[in-house]
Structure formats: structure tokens, C-alpha cells
Design a protein around this motif. Sequence first.
Motif, PDB file in Angstrom:
ATOM      1  N   LYS A 200     -67.388 149.927   1.736  1.00 41.97           N
ATOM      2  CA  LYS A 200     -67.252 149.621   3.163  1.00 41.97           C
ATOM      3  C   LYS A 200     -68.367 150.264   3.969  1.00 41.97           C
ATOM      4  O   LYS A 200     -68.963 149.638   4.852  1.00 41.97           O
ATOM      5  CB  LYS A 200     -65.887 150.089   3.665  1.00 41.97           C
ATOM      6  N   ALA A 201     -68.681 151.521   3.653  1.00 43.63           N
ATOM      7  CA  ALA A 201     -69.747 152.217   4.365  1.00 43.63           C
ATOM      8  C   ALA A 201     -71.101 151.583   4.083  1.00 43.63           C
ATOM      9  O   ALA A 201     -71.934 151.435   4.986  1.00 43.63           O
ATOM     10  CB  ALA A 201     -69.765 153.681   3.950  1.00 43.63           C
ATOM     11  N   SER A 202     -71.325 151.187   2.835  1.00 45.92           N
ATOM     12  CA  SER A 202     -72.591 150.559   2.463  1.00 45.92           C
ATOM     13  C   SER A 202     -72.751 149.209   3.147  1.00 45.92           C
ATOM     14  O   SER A 202     -73.834 148.876   3.640  1.00 45.92           O
ATOM     15  CB  SER A 202     -72.672 150.383   0.944  1.00 45.92           C
ATOM     16  N   ALA A 203     -71.681 148.434   3.190  1.00 42.62           N
ATOM     17  CA  ALA A 203     -71.735 147.135   3.853  1.00 42.62           C
ATOM     18  C   ALA A 203     -72.061 147.284   5.335  1.00 42.62           C
ATOM     19  O   ALA A 203     -72.831 146.513   5.904  1.00 42.62           O
ATOM     20  CB  ALA A 203     -70.417 146.393   3.664  1.00 42.62           C
ATOM     21  N   ALA A 204     -71.507 148.314   5.949  1.00 41.96           N
ATOM     22  CA  ALA A 204     -71.731 148.535   7.386  1.00 41.96           C
ATOM     23  C   ALA A 204     -73.176 148.907   7.699  1.00 41.96           C
ATOM     24  O   ALA A 204     -73.639 148.710   8.821  1.00 41.96           O
ATOM     25  CB  ALA A 204     -70.785 149.623   7.885  1.00 41.96           C
ATOM     26  N   MET A 205     -73.906 149.448   6.723  1.00 39.04           N
ATOM     27  CA  MET A 205     -75.304 149.790   6.933  1.00 39.04           C
ATOM     28  C   MET A 205     -76.189 148.555   7.060  1.00 39.04           C
ATOM     29  O   MET A 205     -77.285 148.616   7.627  1.00 39.04           O
ATOM     30  CB  MET A 205     -75.818 150.657   5.771  1.00 39.04           C
ATOM     31  N   HIS A 206     -75.741 147.436   6.522  1.00 37.16           N
ATOM     32  CA  HIS A 206     -76.525 146.209   6.524  1.00 37.16           C
ATOM     33  C   HIS A 206     -76.121 145.370   7.742  1.00 37.16           C
ATOM     34  O   HIS A 206     -74.940 145.052   7.902  1.00 37.16           O
ATOM     35  CB  HIS A 206     -76.286 145.419   5.240  1.00 37.16           C
ATOM     36  N   PRO A 207     -77.067 144.994   8.596  1.00 32.02           N
ATOM     37  CA  PRO A 207     -76.723 144.240   9.797  1.00 32.02           C
ATOM     38  C   PRO A 207     -75.914 142.967   9.544  1.00 32.02           C
ATOM     39  O   PRO A 207     -75.100 142.585  10.392  1.00 32.02           O
ATOM     40  CB  PRO A 207     -78.087 143.913  10.403  1.00 32.02           C
ATOM     41  N   LEU A 208     -76.090 142.336   8.387  1.00 30.81           N
ATOM     42  CA  LEU A 208     -75.295 141.143   8.093  1.00 30.81           C
ATOM     43  C   LEU A 208     -73.882 141.480   7.618  1.00 30.81           C
ATOM     44  O   LEU A 208     -73.081 140.582   7.363  1.00 30.81           O
ATOM     45  CB  LEU A 208     -76.001 140.267   7.057  1.00 30.81           C
ATOM     46  N   GLY A 209     -73.569 142.775   7.515  1.00 34.92           N
ATOM     47  CA  GLY A 209     -72.197 143.196   7.300  1.00 34.92           C
ATOM     48  C   GLY A 209     -71.682 143.136   5.880  1.00 34.92           C
ATOM     49  O   GLY A 209     -70.474 143.248   5.649  1.00 34.92           O
ATOM     50  N   ARG A 210     -72.546 143.001   4.916  1.00 34.62           N
ATOM     51  CA  ARG A 210     -72.114 142.995   3.518  1.00 34.62           C
ATOM     52  C   ARG A 210     -73.284 143.394   2.634  1.00 34.62           C
ATOM     53  O   ARG A 210     -74.438 143.408   3.073  1.00 34.62           O
ATOM     54  CB  ARG A 210     -71.613 141.604   3.096  1.00 34.62           C
ATOM     55  N   ASP A 240     -82.431 141.868   2.099  1.00 34.44           N
ATOM     56  CA  ASP A 240     -81.686 143.121   2.278  1.00 34.44           C
ATOM     57  C   ASP A 240     -80.651 143.083   3.385  1.00 34.44           C
ATOM     58  O   ASP A 240     -80.206 144.131   3.856  1.00 34.44           O
ATOM     59  CB  ASP A 240     -82.681 144.251   2.565  1.00 34.44           C
ATOM     60  N   GLY A 241     -80.255 141.892   3.815  1.00 36.40           N
ATOM     61  CA  GLY A 241     -79.258 141.813   4.879  1.00 36.40           C
ATOM     62  C   GLY A 241     -79.720 142.426   6.184  1.00 36.40           C
ATOM     63  O   GLY A 241     -78.910 142.764   7.041  1.00 36.40           O
ATOM     64  N   GLY A 242     -81.034 142.592   6.327  1.00 34.43           N
ATOM     65  CA  GLY A 242     -81.598 143.168   7.549  1.00 34.43           C
ATOM     66  C   GLY A 242     -81.705 144.680   7.542  1.00 34.43           C
ATOM     67  O   GLY A 242     -82.114 145.282   8.531  1.00 34.43           O
ATOM     68  N   LEU A 243     -81.381 145.319   6.414  1.00 24.59           N
ATOM     69  CA  LEU A 243     -81.302 146.783   6.362  1.00 24.59           C
ATOM     70  C   LEU A 243     -82.594 147.468   6.783  1.00 24.59           C
ATOM     71  O   LEU A 243     -82.577 148.440   7.547  1.00 24.59           O
ATOM     72  CB  LEU A 243     -80.921 147.212   4.938  1.00 24.59           C
ATOM     73  N   ALA A 244     -83.733 146.980   6.300  1.00 25.55           N
ATOM     74  CA  ALA A 244     -84.997 147.682   6.537  1.00 25.55           C
ATOM     75  C   ALA A 244     -85.603 147.446   7.913  1.00 25.55           C
ATOM     76  O   ALA A 244     -86.469 148.215   8.342  1.00 25.55           O
ATOM     77  CB  ALA A 244     -86.007 147.294   5.465  1.00 25.55           C
ATOM     78  N   THR A 245     -85.161 146.407   8.618  1.00 26.99           N
ATOM     79  CA  THR A 245     -85.856 146.022   9.841  1.00 26.99           C
ATOM     80  C   THR A 245     -84.994 145.899  11.086  1.00 26.99           C
ATOM     81  O   THR A 245     -85.530 145.860  12.200  1.00 26.99           O
ATOM     82  CB  THR A 245     -86.563 144.658   9.627  1.00 26.99           C
ATOM     83  N   LEU A 246     -83.684 145.824  10.931  1.00 27.99           N
ATOM     84  CA  LEU A 246     -82.823 145.545  12.084  1.00 27.99           C
ATOM     85  C   LEU A 246     -81.855 146.679  12.363  1.00 27.99           C
ATOM     86  O   LEU A 246     -81.427 147.398  11.459  1.00 27.99           O
ATOM     87  CB  LEU A 246     -82.009 144.271  11.831  1.00 27.99           C
ATOM     88  N   ARG A 247     -81.533 146.837  13.632  1.00 25.71           N
ATOM     89  CA  ARG A 247     -80.474 147.738  14.072  1.00 25.71           C
ATOM     90  C   ARG A 247     -79.549 146.936  14.997  1.00 25.71           C
ATOM     91  O   ARG A 247     -79.744 146.893  16.199  1.00 25.71           O
ATOM     92  CB  ARG A 247     -81.054 148.959  14.794  1.00 25.71           C
ATOM     93  N   ALA A 248     -78.589 146.256  14.385  1.00 26.07           N
ATOM     94  CA  ALA A 248     -77.757 145.313  15.127  1.00 26.07           C
ATOM     95  C   ALA A 248     -76.559 145.983  15.791  1.00 26.07           C
ATOM     96  O   ALA A 248     -75.871 145.363  16.594  1.00 26.07           O
ATOM     97  CB  ALA A 248     -77.277 144.198  14.189  1.00 26.07           C
ATOM     98  N   ARG A 249     -76.284 147.247  15.460  1.00 26.45           N
ATOM     99  CA  ARG A 249     -75.102 147.914  16.014  1.00 26.45           C
ATOM    100  C   ARG A 249     -75.518 149.225  16.651  1.00 26.45           C
ATOM    101  O   ARG A 249     -76.432 149.873  16.217  1.00 26.45           O
ATOM    102  CB  ARG A 249     -74.058 148.177  14.920  1.00 26.45           C
TER     103      ARG A 249
END
Length: 249
Positions: A200-210, A240-249
Amino acid sequence: MAAVDAPPRTYVILGASGGIGSALARRLAAQGAKLVLAARDSDRLRQLAAELGAVAAPLDAANFAQVDACVNLGIETFGRLDGVANCVGSLLLKPAHNTTDAEWHDTVAANLTTAFAAVRAGAKAMFKTGGSIVLVSSAAASVGLANHEAIAAAKAGVIGLTLSAAATYAARGIRVNCVAPGLVATPLTARLTGNEASLKASAAMHPLGRIGNPAEIASAIEWLLSPEQSWVTGQTLGVDGGLATLRAR
């Protein structure tokens, strides 16, 4: 006169018995490609090779001579080589001060030395014919993640290797690219993904939520290997679900 069918493409996949490597092998085999599958786990490797009608080559992908021999086996068996993909890797989540000498050397060997071996062998084999080499980096190479020092350093090295090799071999028609995944659900990451709270914590790190799945990474590698992408080289493709480039939250 009937058109002559193009010969099937031939690829070497290092780390073929892992989650991403096996997904890539199945995708390429479904397209009619001829494959040399290489990995350290000989039992799983031979099962996969039998399933796909591929050649199994058990090896240590950090051993230059063994990788050279594996690539040569592909040419000897199929008469050509169109590409090499290195899907070998490891995962070490520790701060630098808790990382042992052995853990550091093992991490570099599994992630960077194997990549260099793939480039070296692939470039030699395709020096006159051209082709594609695809490596695997990580989102951790370009975004600061706590407790990733060793793996981030090794995977950042893969990006540097990609850029330099792409420049060196462009005139030879050899394209060199890499993909940089976020966290992917594979046997390698089972200690993280198998724990509900950690997942759950890992999924939350990715802007696409999984987190990702192996097929998504394999699809990107397959795309980069294809000669249809003949104008793509020196690139790092973030999957990467946006991990390296986005801060959606």
C-alpha cells in the motif's frame, strides 16, 4: 513473383527466468522471434525455453566470457542477431552505512556489470549488421529515494552506459536504450509486494496509484528492440507510474 518473407528476428535475453525477462521472452516468441534465453536459474530457464521453443544458455551474466559465448551461440544457431536485452538485476534496500562490502559488490555486479557485458558482447556481434541493445535502469537512478544508495548508484551507471554506448555505436547502426521502471511485482520484489502494508505504501509513492506489472516493462523493452524504432537511441524510457517525474499529491 511472390515476396520473400523476412527471416525471423533473433534476440538474446539475459535474465530470462525472472519476472520481466520471462514476460519479454513470451512476447517476442509470440511474434515469431528466435530466442536465446540466459539466466543463472537453469531449471526455470530450461522450462521456459522448452515452453517457447527457445535455446537455453545457463550462465552468470556478470561473467564477460560467458555472455560473449551466449551471444555467439545465438549467431551460430540462428545465423543472425537482431538484439540483446539485459533483464538481470537485484534489489537492495539499505542505507549506505549498513551496506556491507559484499552487498555493494553484488549489487554493482548484478545491475551494472551485467549491463556492460551485454553492451560489450552485443556490440561485437552486431558491429557490421546493426541492431538493438536494451538495458534496465530504475526510477531510483533519477529521484532520491531513501535507503537506495547502492542500487541507485548502479542503476545510474546503466543510464550513463546507455548514453555513451549509444554515441559510440550509432554510426554502426546499433541502437542502445534503456527502460527505468518503478516498483514492479516480480519474484525479486516479493518481500515488498507480499506485505499488505508495504504494498500500500509503495503504491502510494507512484502518482498513478499502483505498482507495475512485468508485462508493462516487457512491452517497453520489446518496443525498443524492434527495428521499427530505428530512429530511437540513447534514450531512457521511464515506465514507472510517474514516480521519477511527478508529484501528484
